[in-house]
Design a protein around this motif. Structure first.
Motif, short mmCIF file in Angstrom:
data_model
loop_
_atom_site.label_atom_id
_atom_site.label_comp_id
_atom_site.label_asym_id
_atom_site.label_seq_id
_atom_site.Cartn_x
_atom_site.Cartn_y
_atom_site.Cartn_z
N THR A 1 0.61 -1.24 0.05
CA THR A 1 0.16 -0.07 -0.33
C THR A 1 0.77 1.27 0.51
OG1 THR A 1 -1.47 -1.24 1.40
CG2 THR A 1 -2.01 0.82 1.29
N LEU A 2 1.12 1.89 -1.11
CA LEU A 2 1.62 3.43 -1.16
C LEU A 2 0.64 4.80 -1.27
CD1 LEU A 2 4.29 1.50 -4.37
CD2 LEU A 2 4.30 2.39 -1.64
N LEU A 3 1.06 5.33 -1.18
CA LEU A 3 0.06 6.45 -0.92
C LEU A 3 1.22 8.06 -1.67
CD1 LEU A 3 -1.86 5.84 1.26
CD2 LEU A 3 -1.80 8.19 1.93
N ALA A 4 0.37 7.97 -2.95
CA ALA A 4 0.80 9.55 -3.49
C ALA A 4 0.36 10.82 -3.29
CB ALA A 4 0.99 8.46 -5.22
N GLN A 5 0.81 11.95 -3.62
CA GLN A 5 0.62 13.19 -3.74
C GLN A 5 0.77 13.18 -4.68
OE1 GLN A 5 1.70 15.83 -0.87
NE2 GLN A 5 0.29 17.04 -1.48
N LEU A 6 -0.72 13.80 -6.38
CA LEU A 6 -1.05 14.21 -7.32
C LEU A 6 -1.28 15.59 -7.37
CD1 LEU A 6 -4.41 12.48 -8.08
CD2 LEU A 6 -2.27 11.80 -8.05
N LYS B 1 1.29 14.54 -13.05
CA LYS B 1 1.84 14.14 -12.27
C LYS B 1 1.28 13.50 -11.15
CE LYS B 1 5.67 16.98 -14.39
NZ LYS B 1 6.42 18.22 -14.12
N ALA B 2 2.17 12.41 -10.47
CA ALA B 2 2.32 12.28 -9.23
C ALA B 2 3.70 11.91 -8.45
CB ALA B 2 1.51 10.70 -9.32
N ARG B 3 3.45 11.60 -7.42
CA ARG B 3 4.86 11.67 -7.14
C ARG B 3 4.23 10.95 -6.02
NH1 ARG B 3 3.44 16.59 -5.51
NH2 ARG B 3 3.49 17.37 -2.99
N MET B 4 5.23 10.21 -4.72
CA MET B 4 5.29 9.69 -3.64
C MET B 4 5.10 10.17 -2.56
SD MET B 4 5.18 7.28 -4.17
CE MET B 4 4.99 5.80 -2.81
#
Length: 162
Positions: free
Chosen positions: A52-57, A86-89
């Protein structure tokens, strides 16, 4: 009992809880390969253990991405699936504060705040999937369809292998 387990029990969802020992060598050496650690410890296929990973758009929304333990998250693919460029961790403190879980034990179930969730399309080939139970060394096994229903996860090609 973690919020993830409480959620499954309150909804009457069939599941299995398995715990395993984290060796200091495994924990220190893996530096984030908790899915692979779980697969090894429980003799499971890494393709069935979803991290389970969280990303910020780029519009600042947070999303959850579920990818197999033997793959990495393709952030461009996640951005496309979420309809942004774009998305980043997400930063570790943000992920922990938002979910209520510690990194390495973030479960897609029972999070403090329900977030849009995406699951790698490879999950659709599995009957049973394995996800964190909300603590390092605690794994949940449940039907793929139950996980997708409880998280409202949208399947997308998110995994990058190799």
């Amino acid at each position: 009992m973690t919020p993830a387990i409480r959620l499954l029990e309150s909804r009457g969802v069939a599941h299995q809880v398995t715990s395993y020992d984290l060796t200091s060598e495994s924990d220190a050496a893996s530096q984030g390969s908790y899915g692979l650690d779980a697969a090894r410890a429980l003799s499971l296929s890494p393709a069935s253990v979803f991290k389970t990973l969280l990303a910020q758009l780029d519009d600042d929304r947070l999303v959850v991405a579920l990818v197999p333990g033997d793959a990495t998250l393709d952030l461009k693919a996640l951005a496309r699936a979420a309809g942004v460029r774009k998305a980043r961790m997400a930063e570790v403190p943000v992920a922990e504060r938002t979910t209520g879980y510690l990194v390495g034990g973030i479960s897609p179930l029972g999070q403090k705040k329900r977030l849009p969730t995406f699951i790698d399309a490879s999950a659709l080939t599995l009957d049973t999937v394995h996800v964190s139970g909300g603590r390092r060394g605690l794994e949940l096994s449940l039907a793929r369809d139950d996980l997708i229903a409880l998280t409202a996860a949208r399947p997308a090609d998110l995994a990058r292998r190799g």
